[in-house]
Design a protein around this motif. Structure first.
Motif, PDB file in Angstrom:
ATOM      1  N   GLN A 237      41.708  55.925  39.917  1.00  0.00           N
ATOM      2  CA  GLN A 237      41.468  54.480  39.982  1.00  0.00           C
ATOM      3  C   GLN A 237      42.586  53.818  40.783  1.00  0.00           C
ATOM      4  OE1 GLN A 237      39.754  51.768  36.649  1.00  0.00           O
ATOM      5  NE2 GLN A 237      41.967  51.815  36.327  1.00  0.00           N
ATOM      6  N   LEU A 238      42.217  53.056  41.795  1.00  0.00           N
ATOM      7  CA  LEU A 238      43.178  52.344  42.633  1.00  0.00           C
ATOM      8  C   LEU A 238      43.048  50.849  42.388  1.00  0.00           C
ATOM      9  CD1 LEU A 238      42.717  54.303  45.979  1.00  0.00           C
ATOM     10  CD2 LEU A 238      44.471  54.644  44.234  1.00  0.00           C
ATOM     11  N   MET A 239      44.179  50.167  42.328  1.00  0.00           N
ATOM     12  CA  MET A 239      44.210  48.735  42.073  1.00  0.00           C
ATOM     13  C   MET A 239      44.858  48.002  43.239  1.00  0.00           C
ATOM     14  SD  MET A 239      42.779  47.679  39.329  1.00  0.00           S
ATOM     15  CE  MET A 239      41.800  48.602  38.146  1.00  0.00           C
ATOM     16  N   MET A 240      44.413  46.770  43.424  1.00  0.00           N
ATOM     17  CA  MET A 240      44.957  45.910  44.470  1.00  0.00           C
ATOM     18  C   MET A 240      45.550  44.659  43.811  1.00  0.00           C
ATOM     19  SD  MET A 240      45.304  45.594  47.817  1.00  0.00           S
ATOM     20  CE  MET A 240      43.966  46.416  48.700  1.00  0.00           C
ATOM     21  N   PHE A 241      46.782  44.315  44.251  1.00  0.00           N
ATOM     22  CA  PHE A 241      47.429  43.102  43.745  1.00  0.00           C
ATOM     23  C   PHE A 241      47.812  42.233  44.920  1.00  0.00           C
ATOM     24  CE2 PHE A 241      51.421  40.828  42.819  1.00  0.00           C
ATOM     25  CZ  PHE A 241      50.970  39.994  41.800  1.00  0.00           C
ATOM     26  N   TYR A 242      47.474  40.943  44.810  1.00  0.00           N
ATOM     27  CA  TYR A 242      47.852  39.969  45.827  1.00  0.00           C
ATOM     28  C   TYR A 242      48.888  39.032  45.223  1.00  0.00           C
ATOM     29  CZ  TYR A 242      43.552  41.593  48.033  1.00  0.00           C
ATOM     30  OH  TYR A 242      42.586  42.384  48.588  1.00  0.00           O
ATOM     31  N   GLY A 243      50.039  38.931  45.885  1.00  0.00           N
ATOM     32  CA  GLY A 243      51.104  38.097  45.356  1.00  0.00           C
ATOM     33  C   GLY A 243      51.923  37.457  46.455  1.00  0.00           C
TER      34      GLY A 243
ATOM     35  N   LEU B 189      53.618  45.961  37.334  1.00  0.00           N
ATOM     36  CA  LEU B 189      52.203  46.150  37.642  1.00  0.00           C
ATOM     37  C   LEU B 189      51.678  47.469  37.105  1.00  0.00           C
ATOM     38  CD1 LEU B 189      52.310  45.083  41.412  1.00  0.00           C
ATOM     39  CD2 LEU B 189      51.788  43.639  39.440  1.00  0.00           C
ATOM     40  N   SER B 190      52.393  48.083  36.162  1.00  0.00           N
ATOM     41  CA  SER B 190      52.039  49.435  35.724  1.00  0.00           C
ATOM     42  C   SER B 190      50.899  49.474  34.717  1.00  0.00           C
ATOM     43  CB  SER B 190      53.273  50.116  35.114  1.00  0.00           C
ATOM     44  OG  SER B 190      53.737  49.401  33.984  1.00  0.00           O
ATOM     45  N   THR B 191      50.501  48.334  34.166  1.00  0.00           N
ATOM     46  CA  THR B 191      49.395  48.285  33.213  1.00  0.00           C
ATOM     47  C   THR B 191      48.336  47.315  33.722  1.00  0.00           C
ATOM     48  OG1 THR B 191      50.345  46.488  31.891  1.00  0.00           O
ATOM     49  CG2 THR B 191      51.030  48.747  31.347  1.00  0.00           C
ATOM     50  N   GLN B 192      47.387  46.972  32.861  1.00  0.00           N
ATOM     51  CA  GLN B 192      46.365  46.019  33.277  1.00  0.00           C
ATOM     52  C   GLN B 192      46.885  44.588  33.288  1.00  0.00           C
ATOM     53  OE1 GLN B 192      43.010  45.656  30.676  1.00  0.00           O
ATOM     54  NE2 GLN B 192      44.232  45.546  28.820  1.00  0.00           N
ATOM     55  N   LEU B 193      48.040  44.345  32.651  1.00  0.00           N
ATOM     56  CA  LEU B 193      48.686  43.040  32.656  1.00  0.00           C
ATOM     57  C   LEU B 193      49.752  42.998  33.727  1.00  0.00           C
ATOM     58  CD1 LEU B 193      49.201  42.478  28.815  1.00  0.00           C
ATOM     59  CD2 LEU B 193      47.350  41.603  30.237  1.00  0.00           C
TER      60      LEU B 193
ATOM     61  N   ASP C 148      47.931  53.441  42.774  1.00  0.00           N
ATOM     62  CA  ASP C 148      47.203  54.208  41.754  1.00  0.00           C
ATOM     63  C   ASP C 148      47.557  53.654  40.367  1.00  0.00           C
ATOM     64  OD1 ASP C 148      45.776  56.034  40.412  1.00  0.00           O
ATOM     65  OD2 ASP C 148      46.915  57.789  41.009  1.00  0.00           O
ATOM     66  N   ASN C 149      46.517  53.286  39.573  1.00  0.00           N
ATOM     67  CA  ASN C 149      46.756  52.759  38.222  1.00  0.00           C
ATOM     68  C   ASN C 149      45.622  53.234  37.319  1.00  0.00           C
ATOM     69  OD1 ASN C 149      47.240  51.334  35.882  1.00  0.00           O
ATOM     70  ND2 ASN C 149      47.698  49.400  36.916  1.00  0.00           N
ATOM     71  N   ASN C 150      45.888  54.263  36.521  1.00  0.00           N
ATOM     72  CA  ASN C 150      44.869  54.829  35.629  1.00  0.00           C
ATOM     73  C   ASN C 150      45.126  54.497  34.164  1.00  0.00           C
ATOM     74  OD1 ASN C 150      43.106  56.555  37.465  1.00  0.00           O
ATOM     75  ND2 ASN C 150      45.147  57.281  38.013  1.00  0.00           N
ATOM     76  N   THR C 151      45.921  53.479  33.906  1.00  0.00           N
ATOM     77  CA  THR C 151      46.126  53.047  32.529  1.00  0.00           C
ATOM     78  C   THR C 151      44.851  52.398  31.998  1.00  0.00           C
ATOM     79  OG1 THR C 151      47.012  50.931  33.303  1.00  0.00           O
ATOM     80  CG2 THR C 151      48.603  52.725  32.874  1.00  0.00           C
TER      81      THR C 151
END
Length: 602
Positions: free
Chosen positions: A145-151, A36-40, A212-215
């Motif tokens: 920038q903070l990202m949320m992932f649902y899995g 999950l370290s990039t936008q993909l 946190d994901n600023n890529t």
């Protein structure tokens, strides 16, 4: 783009196969890694499959839960035997009663099926797009920038699993929150769920990861790639790109001062990114609607050309840009032929930036004029639009153009297409002949235009001027020839002065006088014609004739000085020199006067 995606889905559904789950297959062990370290979202699952059936199994199923179904962009499967990677065929299928889920059938190699009571390793790799959501959706220039992932905390599979674990790599230690399901562990930004014991098919427990994901979160909303092939040795590639930053949107105004002064200001923005072109790429250009963007840099590597793309402004969330990339590559690296049969092999889509996402791709392949029997093969599913014709310089019947469309493209889709076609050799001379014929027609038109009179009424004055011009040109020509006679006469006199051979001089003088008489006769005839056309020019010509008569008399005096006085010794050396110099000066003055008068005739 939505219509294209629906069309591709329709094609996929129409080509899927209905299949059932084999209950005697189970997963002995599963280890899944989700990056999950990039936008993909890049996943890799290593499965150990076991077959309790009494017969070999040639295929198995892999599934995605309904919440992930629409995000799947790419999937592949392979096995590893003795350090050798064996790629497996994979295709979408439909499982009755589970239409809300996405299934893929993985076919084993015919020589290596999953044997009865046997085990087989399997590696499945996939890429998800648009599966990360900014949270919060808007941030200021200084915020991170903070990202949320649902899995899913478990391996989602139609088979029962005995042991499994899922590891999520966030690439950062700044983890705001994650779902706590035992057993779970956190280590250096990696969140590991499991190992779990026996799990039933389609086991599912939703988890959420907030980190946190600023890529760079860059997405190409539209790419138009044009490949123009020339049999004269060049392939021109042009890419028109619409790019958007689809991360957390910028809240408030943008401060250029803070952006340049503070290191952490705009940490989620994109200042530049790298694009890799073929190693043989030349004449590279990068421009937008304003013009060439000179802030880009190009560097030649061993196996590629690195292009540093730097937009005119940094890209924050929600900001867009539009630009064009173009370059040339030599045709011999991609085009092969045998007689009139040609084979083109090159990339359908090329690298734009690392971890790229392209929502809508249109590829145009423009072939040379006269190409027929087009046969195209691609690795991944595409939509082929009706072929068209493209017209450019010197084209008459148009160049065949293949138009293709794709959607939701990532780097894993980068592959070569193969295009076979026929091209008659005679068309190689088509454009050169057009140029030759055009030049011939141009010169022929100029000749006709100059020589023909298209006026309705005759212009008497113009005709008179043309006749006078012709007469004057002829008169000057004969004067020039008579001047050459004088030159010959002068040379003969010089020989006489040194050799004192009168008989040789008399012999040469007869020919000189004959030539002089012929030229004078021609001039007199032309003078008569000129007098009828223009009395003014005739008077000027008479002045020239008088000056010329004086010149002839001076030559006669020079002849008399040499024969009657020099050779007979009637004049001394000093006196002869003075007389000869005086005559020479008078002849030069007379010649100068004649030349001036001739110029006045024009």
């Amino acid at each position: 783009m939505i219509l294209l995606h629906l069309f591709l889905v329709a094609i996929t559904v129409s080509t899927t196969f209905s299949i059932e789950v084999n209950p005697k297959i189970f997963i002995n062990n599963a280890e899944c890694l989700v990056d999950l370290s990039t936008q993909l979202v890049k996943g890799e699952c290593r499965l150990s499959l076991e077959n309790n059936d009494d017969k070999p199994v040639n295929s198995v199923l892999y599934a995605f839960e309904p919440s992930i179904k629409s995000h799947v962009s790419f999937i592949s499967a392979h096995q590893i035997f003795e350090s050798n990677r064996l790629s497996l065929n994979i295709k979408p299928v439909i499982l009755s009663g589970h239409e809300d889920k996405q299934f893929y059938q993985i076919d084993f190699n015919a020589s290596r099926p999953l044997r009865s009571k046997g085990r087989a390793p399997l590696v499945v790799e996939y890429v998800l797009i648009n599966a990360l959501y900014p949270h919060p959706e808007e941030i200021t220039q200084k915020d991170r920038q903070l990202m949320m992932f649902y899995g899913n905390a478990y391996l989602y599979s139609p088979y029962k699993s005995l042991k499994s674990s899922v590891k999520f790599q966030t690439g950062t230690r700044r983890i705001e929150d994650y779902t706590n399901i035992n057993p779970v562990s956190l280590s250096s930004g990696d969140i590991i769920y499991g190992p779990f014991g026996s799990l039933e098919p389609f086991a599912y427990t939703q988890i959420s990861l907030h980190y946190d994901n600023n890529t760079p979160f860059l997405k190409v909303t539209k790419l138009t790639r044009t490949i123009e092939l020339s049999h004269w040795g060049n392939v021109a590639v042009t890419e028109v790109i619409d790019l958007v930053h689809h991360g957390a949107k910028l809240k408030g105004s943008f401060s250029r001062y803070d952006y340049q002064r503070e290191t952490n200001s705009g940490i989620s923005s994109v200042k530049s990114f790298k694009m890799y072109l073929p190693a043989s790429a030349t004449s590279v250009y990068y421009r937008d609607v304003i013009g060439n963007i000179s802030t880009s840099n190009q560097r030649t590597l061993l196996d590629s050309v690195e292009l540093d793309i730097r937009p005119r402004f940094p890209l924050f969330g929600g900001w867009k840009t539009h630009y064009t990339i173009g370059y040339n590559v030599p045709a011999y690296e991609y085009l092969y032929n045998s007689g009139e049969d040609y084979f083109l092999k090159m990339r359908l889509v090329d690298h734009l930036y690392d971890n790229m996402i392209i929502e809508d791709v249109t590829v145009r392949i423009i072939l040379p004029e006269g190409s027929v029997n087009l046969d195209l093969k691609t690795t991944h599913p595409i939509v082929r639009l009706p072929d068209s014709l493209h017209y450019t310089y010197l084209d008459t019947i148009g160049r065949p153009t293949i138009q293709l469309q794709m959607s939701n493209v990532v780097e894993s889709h980068i592959s070569d297409f193969e295009l076979k076609y026929k091209f008659p050799k005679v068309f190689m001379f088509h454009e050169p002949l057009i140029v030759i014929i055009a030049i011939y027609i141009l010169f022929l038109t100029v000749i006709i235009w100059v020589r023909l009179d298209f006026s309705i009424a005759k212009d008497g004055q113009s005709e008179t001027r043309q006749r006078i011009s012709g007469i004057i040109s002829a008169i000057i020509h004969h004067f020039e020839r008579r001047a050459s006679v004088y030159n010959s006469w002068d040379e003969t006199l010089n020989k006489l002065k040194h050799s004192k051979d009168v008989s040789a001089y008399n012999t040469a003088s007869k020919q000189i006088q004959a030539d002089y008489k012929n030229e004078s006769t021609s001039i007199n005839e032309l003078a008569t014609k000129l007098k009828t056309e223009s009395s003014e020019l005739s008077d000027k010509l008479n002045e020239v004739q008088k000056a010329e008569k004086n010149l002839k008399e001076l030559f006669g005096q020079t002849q008399s000085l040499y024969i009657d006085k020099l050779i007979t010794g009637k004049v001394g050396r000093n006196q002869f020199v003075d007389l000869d110099s005086g005559l020479k000066r008078k002849k030069d003055e007379c010649l100068e006067k004649i030349n001036q008068l001739l110029k006045s005739l024009n």
